[in-house]
Design a protein around this motif. Structure first.
Motif, short mmCIF file in Angstrom:
data_model
loop_
_atom_site.label_atom_id
_atom_site.label_comp_id
_atom_site.label_asym_id
_atom_site.label_seq_id
_atom_site.Cartn_x
_atom_site.Cartn_y
_atom_site.Cartn_z
N ASN A 28 26.13 31.50 -15.64
CA ASN A 28 27.37 30.80 -14.88
C ASN A 28 26.93 29.43 -14.96
O ASN A 28 27.88 28.71 -15.34
CB ASN A 28 27.69 31.43 -13.63
N CYS A 29 26.01 28.79 -14.15
CA CYS A 29 26.03 27.36 -13.88
C CYS A 29 24.90 26.65 -15.07
O CYS A 29 25.04 25.74 -14.95
CB CYS A 29 25.42 27.42 -12.59
N GLN A 31 21.76 26.44 -14.80
CA GLN A 31 20.44 25.83 -14.16
C GLN A 31 19.53 26.70 -14.79
O GLN A 31 19.59 27.88 -15.09
CB GLN A 31 20.65 25.75 -12.93
N CYS A 59 25.08 31.88 -7.49
CA CYS A 59 25.96 32.09 -8.24
C CYS A 59 26.66 33.55 -8.22
O CYS A 59 27.72 33.85 -7.90
CB CYS A 59 26.27 31.85 -9.77
N PRO A 74 33.97 29.19 -12.09
CA PRO A 74 32.40 28.88 -12.00
C PRO A 74 31.95 28.03 -11.03
O PRO A 74 32.65 27.35 -10.47
CB PRO A 74 32.46 28.32 -13.39
N VAL A 75 30.51 28.15 -10.71
CA VAL A 75 30.39 27.43 -9.59
C VAL A 75 29.09 26.65 -9.93
O VAL A 75 28.22 27.05 -10.86
CB VAL A 75 29.33 28.46 -8.59
N ASN A 76 28.98 25.25 -9.58
CA ASN A 76 27.79 24.47 -9.96
C ASN A 76 27.02 24.51 -8.89
O ASN A 76 27.10 24.04 -7.73
CB ASN A 76 28.74 22.94 -9.99
N THR A 77 25.75 25.05 -9.10
CA THR A 77 24.71 25.06 -8.30
C THR A 77 24.05 23.90 -7.53
O THR A 77 23.64 23.87 -6.37
CB THR A 77 23.59 26.22 -8.59
N ILE A 83 33.39 24.57 -10.87
CA ILE A 83 33.23 23.44 -12.20
C ILE A 83 34.72 23.67 -12.76
O ILE A 83 35.17 24.55 -12.72
CB ILE A 83 32.24 24.36 -13.12
N GLY A 90 28.71 21.18 -15.48
CA GLY A 90 28.90 22.46 -15.61
C GLY A 90 28.47 22.94 -16.97
O GLY A 90 28.87 22.14 -17.93
N ARG A 91 28.20 24.16 -16.99
CA ARG A 91 27.98 24.83 -18.45
C ARG A 91 29.29 25.23 -19.04
O ARG A 91 30.18 26.05 -18.21
CB ARG A 91 26.92 26.14 -18.00
#
Length: 103
Positions: A28-29, A31, A59, A74-77, A83, A90-91
């Protein structure tokens, strides 16, 4: 985005990677985490991923809660925020250009 060769430790627990502690990407992120911090699996329909894939615990908690509420994004950790299309941190889903075959 983080390049996997630059990451020496888990983004969440900070344990150093080694031969026995491998790197795993959250789908998702994007990282890099250890196996313990990416033990969750879930589908990511906002990326068009219907099968369950590896996600980090951050996430999993945020996307899972938003999915239950019907607002999954989507979540940016790194920031904890969503995102967006203009976000460079973000991915994003990889483009899949069709390659023309040579005859």
């Amino acid at each position: 985005a983080v390049v996997s060769t630059q990451s020496t430790g888990c983004h969440l627990c900070r344990q150093l990677f080694s031969i026995t502690k491998r790197k795993h990407h959250c789908r998702n992120c994007g990282q890099i985490f250890c196996a313990e911090c990416t033990g969750e699996r879930m589908s990511l329909p906002h990326y068009g991923i219907e099968k369950e894939v590896r996600v980090c615990s951050i996430c999993s908690n945020k996307v899972g809660a938003k999915a239950k509420a019907g607002t999954a994004v989507p979540v940016n950790t790194a920031t904890g925020g969503a995102i967006t299309a203009g976000s460079s941190s973000g991915r994003q889903p990889a483009a899949n250009p069709q390659v023309e075959k040579k005859k």
